[in-house]
Design an enzyme around this catalytic site. Structure first.
Site, PDB file in Angstrom:
ATOM      1  CG  ASN A   3      28.087  57.426  90.986  1.00  0.00           C
ATOM      2  OD1 ASN A   3      28.350  58.421  90.145  1.00  0.00           O
ATOM      3  ND2 ASN A   3      27.592  56.328  90.549  1.00  0.00           N
ATOM      4  CE1 TYR A  17      20.227  63.900  87.559  1.00  0.00           C
ATOM      5  CE2 TYR A  17      20.953  65.632  86.150  1.00  0.00           C
ATOM      6  CZ  TYR A  17      21.180  64.668  86.720  1.00  0.00           C
ATOM      7  OH  TYR A  17      22.456  63.939  86.643  1.00  0.00           O
TER       8      TYR A  17
HETATM    9  N1  LIG Z   1      26.009  60.628  82.583  1.00  0.00           N
HETATM   10  C1  LIG Z   1      25.910  61.935  82.712  1.00  0.00           C
HETATM   11  O1  LIG Z   1      26.072  62.952  81.519  1.00  0.00           O
HETATM   12  C2  LIG Z   1      25.761  62.756  84.103  1.00  0.00           C
HETATM   13  C3  LIG Z   1      25.836  64.005  84.156  1.00  0.00           C
HETATM   14  C4  LIG Z   1      25.897  64.636  85.342  1.00  0.00           C
HETATM   15  C5  LIG Z   1      25.641  64.049  86.325  1.00  0.00           C
HETATM   16  N2  LIG Z   1      25.647  62.676  86.580  1.00  0.00           N
HETATM   17  C6  LIG Z   1      25.498  62.015  87.644  1.00  0.00           C
HETATM   18  O2  LIG Z   1      26.336  61.109  87.838  1.00  0.00           O
HETATM   19  C7  LIG Z   1      25.837  59.908  88.474  1.00  0.00           C
HETATM   20  C8  LIG Z   1      26.081  58.756  87.892  1.00  0.00           C
HETATM   21  O3  LIG Z   1      25.262  58.701  86.526  1.00  0.00           O
HETATM   22  P1  LIG Z   1      25.560  57.856  85.311  1.00  0.00           P
HETATM   23  O4  LIG Z   1      25.597  58.819  84.072  1.00  0.00           O
HETATM   24  O5  LIG Z   1      26.786  56.719  85.561  1.00  0.00           O
HETATM   25  O6  LIG Z   1      24.186  56.852  85.536  1.00  0.00           O
HETATM   26  P2  LIG Z   1      24.086  55.307  84.962  1.00  0.00           P
HETATM   27  O7  LIG Z   1      24.909  54.874  83.878  1.00  0.00           O
HETATM   28  O8  LIG Z   1      22.381  55.644  84.436  1.00  0.00           O
HETATM   29  O9  LIG Z   1      23.928  54.580  86.296  1.00  0.00           O
HETATM   30  C9  LIG Z   1      23.355  54.849  87.362  1.00  0.00           C
HETATM   31  C10 LIG Z   1      23.986  54.266  88.459  1.00  0.00           C
HETATM   32  O10 LIG Z   1      23.161  54.534  89.629  1.00  0.00           O
HETATM   33  C11 LIG Z   1      22.446  53.325  90.354  1.00  0.00           C
HETATM   34  N3  LIG Z   1      20.935  53.567  90.886  1.00  0.00           N
HETATM   35  C12 LIG Z   1      19.937  54.191  90.165  1.00  0.00           C
HETATM   36  N4  LIG Z   1      18.939  54.370  91.126  1.00  0.00           N
HETATM   37  C13 LIG Z   1      19.318  53.818  92.198  1.00  0.00           C
HETATM   38  C14 LIG Z   1      18.720  53.621  93.532  1.00  0.00           C
HETATM   39  N5  LIG Z   1      17.483  53.853  93.630  1.00  0.00           N
HETATM   40  N6  LIG Z   1      19.389  53.059  94.521  1.00  0.00           N
HETATM   41  C15 LIG Z   1      20.712  52.516  94.372  1.00  0.00           C
HETATM   42  N7  LIG Z   1      21.389  52.438  92.863  1.00  0.00           N
HETATM   43  C16 LIG Z   1      20.725  53.513  91.998  1.00  0.00           C
HETATM   44  C17 LIG Z   1      22.437  52.240  89.173  1.00  0.00           C
HETATM   45  O11 LIG Z   1      22.263  51.254  89.732  1.00  0.00           O
HETATM   46  P3  LIG Z   1      21.832  49.856  88.657  1.00  0.00           P
HETATM   47  O12 LIG Z   1      22.672  49.939  87.531  1.00  0.00           O
HETATM   48  O13 LIG Z   1      22.205  48.543  89.354  1.00  0.00           O
HETATM   49  O14 LIG Z   1      20.183  49.813  88.727  1.00  0.00           O
HETATM   50  C18 LIG Z   1      23.642  52.598  88.359  1.00  0.00           C
HETATM   51  O15 LIG Z   1      24.693  51.985  89.308  1.00  0.00           O
HETATM   52  C19 LIG Z   1      24.277  60.267  88.805  1.00  0.00           C
HETATM   53  O16 LIG Z   1      24.321  60.769  90.155  1.00  0.00           O
HETATM   54  C20 LIG Z   1      24.035  61.094  87.930  1.00  0.00           C
HETATM   55  O17 LIG Z   1      22.885  62.050  88.362  1.00  0.00           O
HETATM   56  C21 LIG Z   1      25.545  62.087  85.274  1.00  0.00           C
END
Ligand SMILES: NC(=O)c1ccc[n+]([C@@H]2O[C@H](COP(=O)([O-])OP(=O)(O)OC[C@H]3O[C@@H](n4cnc5c(N)ncnc54)[C@H](OP(=O)(O)O)[C@@H]3O)[C@@H](O)[C@H]2O)c1
Length: 253
Positions: free
Chosen positions: A96, A161
């Protein structure tokens, strides 16, 4: 398998579990009966608070936060080995962790391209590689990779991305074909616009415009994504593999 505990007895490893979608997956997997080890990168306090809360809510279940840097093969390998050490059995991997570095391609600097590629796409290799054989040898399990609508359709300002998440989908389909005969499913979940820290950075006028493109005029919640992830992690989805399933409120139909 009790109806409300479709993940009873399953051991899950989730990257990026400290916040947003990953935290919702950790929460729901615990509620559905799983033991969970999850990775955090910068948000250690948040991760520890989440684990304390969930252990109190689900006595007897394991919920362990571990430092992870998924962009680095050696660090990811350490995380994977430590995670396996905390579980009696390992059944489900949720890849994730992800980041965005949005900018027009004409303005993109190498660090932005590299950050996005290493965290979103290289991590498919660095994290999955050390965790694959335990699932294959066990002849059962599920891998769920979090992609994005951006990887399916392309979004301006997100060339890196979109490329990385399209790569996640290609990886998912190829690996599903490689290990389907071993009883391991591999699927991608492609969220659209979900309310997390990642989308909180979108300026309000742009957020309103994006909402106008969604049939229900609203962003989704992390739980909307977590429900699909946990379904794919359960035996109920045993005949679903190699798919990229969008959770976007109909952003593109
Ligand atoms: N939110 C959206 O609208 C959306 C849409 C499409 C896809 N996604 C995908 O869904 C997934 C989760 O996104 P989210 O929205 O929940 O993002 P988020 O709230 O920004 O959380 C990102 C997570 O990834 C971890 N992370 C970031 N860089 C890392 C690294 N180098 N090594 C290990 N862990 C790392 C962070 O850990 P820390 O907090 O501990 O730094 C956090 O737990 C991602 O793959 C994102 O691309 C999100």
């Amino acid at each position: 398998m009790p109806d409300d505990l479709p993940l009873a007895g399953r051991g899950c490893i989730v990257t990026g579990g400290s916040r947003g979608i990953g935290a919702a997956v950790v929460r729901l997997a615990l509620a559905q009966g799983a033991d969970v080890v999850f990775g955090y990168h910068s948000a250690e306090e948040r991760a520890r608070a989440l684990a304390d809360e969930l252990r109190a809510a689900h006595p007897g279940r394991r919920c362990v936060p571990l430092y992870a840097q998924v962009a680095d093969a050696a660090e990811a390998g350490r995380f994977a080995a430590a995670a396996l050490g905390h579980l009696d059995r390992f059944d489900v991997l949720v890849n994730n962790a992800g980041v965005t570095r949005d900018t027009l391609f004409a303005r993109m600097v190498p660090e932005q391209w590299h950050d996005v590629m290493s965290t979103n796409l290289d991590s498919m290799y660095t994290v999955t590689k050390p965790l694959l054989m335990p699932l294959v040898k066990q002849r059962g399990g599920a891998i769920i990779n979090i992609a994005s609508s951006s990887g399916l359709h392309g979004i301006p300002g997100q060339t890196a991305y979109s490329a990385a998440k399209a790569g996640v989908i290609g990886f998912t389909k190829a690996l599903a074909k490689e290990i389907g005969s071993r009883g391991v499913t591999v699927n991608a979940v492609a969220p659209g616009l979900i309310e997390t820290d990642m989308t909180a950075a979108i300026p309000p006028d742009k957020a309103e415009f994006l909402k106008s493109l969604i049939p229900g005029h609203a962003f989704g919640s992390p739980e909307d994504v977590a429900h699909l992830v946990c379904f794919l992690a359960s035996d109920r989805a045993r005949y679903i593999t190699g798919q990229a399933i969008e959770v976007s409120g109909g952003l593109v139909v």
